[in-house]
Design a protein around this motif. Structure first.
Motif, PDB file in Angstrom:
ATOM      1  N   GLN A 150     -24.668  11.095  30.775  1.00 42.93           N
ATOM      2  CA  GLN A 150     -23.466  10.467  30.312  1.00 42.93           C
ATOM      3  C   GLN A 150     -23.933   8.994  30.012  1.00 42.93           C
ATOM      4  O   GLN A 150     -22.861   8.106  29.512  1.00 42.93           O
ATOM      5  CB  GLN A 150     -22.517  10.480  31.636  1.00 42.93           C
ATOM      6  N   ASP A 175     -14.822  18.271  23.673  1.00 39.18           N
ATOM      7  CA  ASP A 175     -15.165  18.488  25.013  1.00 39.18           C
ATOM      8  C   ASP A 175     -16.419  18.796  25.621  1.00 39.18           C
ATOM      9  O   ASP A 175     -16.716  19.131  26.797  1.00 39.18           O
ATOM     10  CB  ASP A 175     -13.943  19.489  25.490  1.00 39.18           C
ATOM     11  N   ASP A 184     -18.030  16.176  27.979  1.00 34.39           N
ATOM     12  CA  ASP A 184     -16.979  15.822  29.091  1.00 34.39           C
ATOM     13  C   ASP A 184     -17.779  15.512  30.385  1.00 34.39           C
ATOM     14  O   ASP A 184     -17.123  15.621  31.378  1.00 34.39           O
ATOM     15  CB  ASP A 184     -15.798  16.936  29.130  1.00 34.39           C
TER      16      ASP A 184
END
Length: 580
Positions: A15, A40, A43
């Motif tokens: 991330q 997505d 995500d």
């Protein structure tokens, strides 16, 4: 013990690259999307790298491109984002001067891929001898959640009604040609039977040994090591491993949680029980060094004592990896060790639980392949560590592949200064040698070859072979193939190129080998040995440039794993600041 995962959800390492709406995150995501990856997928799900050592010049690994697709499917099924990353592939059969010279380079390059790219977990896709240790060394250095998937061994070979083991029969048939027992045409005909399917060596050579070591260490799912490359269950294993690594990444189950001293002791005892390759000594020492564990040759000798070799596979026995799989594989061996009190049952594995939990209900389906203890190939199957004035830092010998009558021997040295000297003289009918002599090969260690090639199992001279003799004591600072056999003393340390006592052995010196006493002795006065060492000068110029220069200046001795000195210890995988 059972691993207790970290709280979930938690912010994953990837991330830092892909999470958020800032310029840098859009930069990283945007480029990845050119592969058609939906938004997505970024995500917060784990990004799992499939570190693939596939190469068509690494024949053992040439089928890994297809196997990677099964891993990919498993990662998707478990909710991860798979990304395949080509990894340095050191081919045992093709790399010159020696694949071993490039194990450390492979580990270093893979480590930096793991450290510098957005990975939350890794599937280590391995096959050939050096790809398994190099991947495990890299994983140990970075401490990212990792699971190893082996490519699996080839199917059995057959030639004129005889079971043929890759490597083992290469040495056997080659000696038969020199002895006049087999024609060159027959040797060429036999070639087609030695490698008849995808996969690594079908003997308990180094590739299958290291696959077994990965399983015994807990770094692969139970049963991984022995499934043949072309068996559909190999694909199932790959897919299940893909599923498992996603949860490992979520739990932050790292190599340092698994690669404990107890795990290494389990692996050492497993190596004894399976009659594994002497190369495992160097590789496990190197992997332990990357974790920061204190593992030594003394641990190998201590843990191997009293462990019988119960796996009846070539080169020590008569069967091949295909039969080992059908019999039950490594889980049966681990179960046997546990029942004998020789297994740390609480050692953690990639399953998240203790190894003993994986072994419940395991059955030996062929007691002629995995033998009862009372019928073991040898009751002392552990790698023997020899010491003495010829090997102050140790040398190793594999008793399950040696001749019992040579385990205590005193003989006259016939010395070869390097591999070229050996090749130039070994076939000379006037060579002053007989079966009572001790063959000595110098300058073939980590620095000397360079790269410590598998030349320690020197072929015997034709004049001896023609007498029907098939084994002699051989001593070197080299390695030998895990598929090889014989009373071969290896990894003599310090090596000749570093000025070890091996460097000053002369033809005509008497050498004593006593395996029971763990002794390797050059029978000359201490003062004479000291004088010879004082007068010694290096035999070769040292490399001046490139990786060869780096290797020469920084490679350590075989007694500590022959790693580069500046790569020791777990350095972790911190996320650096984005430069964009």
């Amino acid at each position: 013990m059972t691993f207790k995962p970290a709280d979930w959800p938690r912010k994953l390492r990837s991330q830092e690259w892909f999470g958020g709406s800032g310029r840098d995150q859009i930069y990283h995501r945007g480029w990845m999307k050119n592969q058609g990856i939906p938004h997505d997928m970024f995500d917060g799900r784990p990004v799992i790298a499939i570190l693939n050592t596939w190469s068509e010049l690494t024949p053992c690994n040439a089928h890994l491109a297809a196997l990677a697709q099964k891993v990919r499917a498993g990662i998707y099924e478990a909710g991860g984002l798979p990304v395949e990353v080509p990894a340095f592939s050191a081919s045992e059969s093709g790399f010159r001067p020696s694949a071993m010279m490039f194990r450390n380079l492979a580990a270093m390059s893979i480590e930096e891929q793991m450290r510098g790219l957005p990975m939350d977990g890794c599937v280590l896709l391995a096959g050939c001898d050096k790809t398994t240790p190099s991947l495990l060394m890299a994983a140990a250095s970075t401490d990212l959640p990792s699971i190893l998937v082996s490519g699996g061994p080839m199917l059995n070979g057959h030639f004129r009604g005889e079971r043929v083991g890759s490597g083992t029969h290469l040495w056997k048939f080659s000696e038969a040609v020199k002895a006049g027992e087999m024609t060159q045409e027959e040797f060429l005909e036999a070639e087609a039977s030695m490698s008849r399917s995808a996969g690594s060596c079908n003997t308990m050579g180094t590739a299958s040994t290291m696959a077994s070591m990965a399983e015994a260490l807990g770094m692969a799912l139970s049963g991984n090591a022995a499934i043949p490359a072309v068996d559909s269950r190999r694909s199932v294993m790959a897919q299940l491993s893909g599923r498992r690594i996603v949860q490992m990444a979520k739990d932050d189950l790292k190599p340092s949680d698994i690669l404990t001293k107890q795990a290494f002791e389990n692996a050492i005892r497993t190596n004894a029980a399976i009659g594994g390759s002497t190369n495992a000594v160097i590789h496990l020492l190197a992997i332990a060094g990357r974790v920061g564990l204190d593992l030594s040759l003394d641990d190998w000798d201590r843990c191997g004592r009293g462990v019988p070799t119960i796996v009846n596979l070539m080169p020590s026995g008569k069967y091949l990896m295909e039969e080992f799989f059908y019999a039950g594989g490594v889980p049966v061996v681990l179960r046997r060790l546990g029942e004998a009190g020789l297994l740390h049952k609480d050692a953690l594995t990639v399953s998240g639980g203790p190894v003993w939990d994986e072994l419940q209900g395991v059955i030996n389906h062929n007691p002629d392949v995995i033998l009862p203890v009372e019928q073991a190939l040898t009751q002392e199957g552990g790698i023997v560590v020899l010491r003495g004035n010829l090997a102050p830092k140790g040398a190793v010998l594999k008793p399950s592949a040696a001749s019992a009558h040579l385990l205590q021997h005193r003989g006259r040295a016939v010395v070869f200064e390097d591999i070229d000297d050996y090749k130039a003289r070994i076939n000379d009918p006037d060579l002053d040698i007989d079966e009572t002599c001790v063959m000595v090969l110098k300058n073939c260690g980590p620095k000397g070859y360079p790269g410590m090639a598998e030349v320690g199992n020197m072929g015997l001279p034709p004049k001896v072979l023609k007498k029907g003799i098939t084994d002699m004591v051989r001593i070197s600072d080299a390695r030998m193939s895990g598929t090889a056999y014989g009373t071969v003393v290896l990894h003599t340390s310090p090596e000749a190129a570093a000025g070890g006592p091996l460097a000053v052995v002369q033809s005509g010196d008497m050498i004593e080998l006593d395996v029971t006493a763990r002794r390797l002795h050059l029978d000359i006065p201490d003062a004479e040995l000291a004088a010879r060492l004082e007068q010694w000068v290096p035999a070769k110029d040292r490399p001046a440039t490139g990786y060869a220069w780096l290797h020469d200046r920084h490679v350590e001795g075989a007694d500590t794993g022959a790693d580069l000195d500046f790569l020791k210890g777990c350095r972790g995988a911190p996320v650096g600041r984005d430069s964009h």
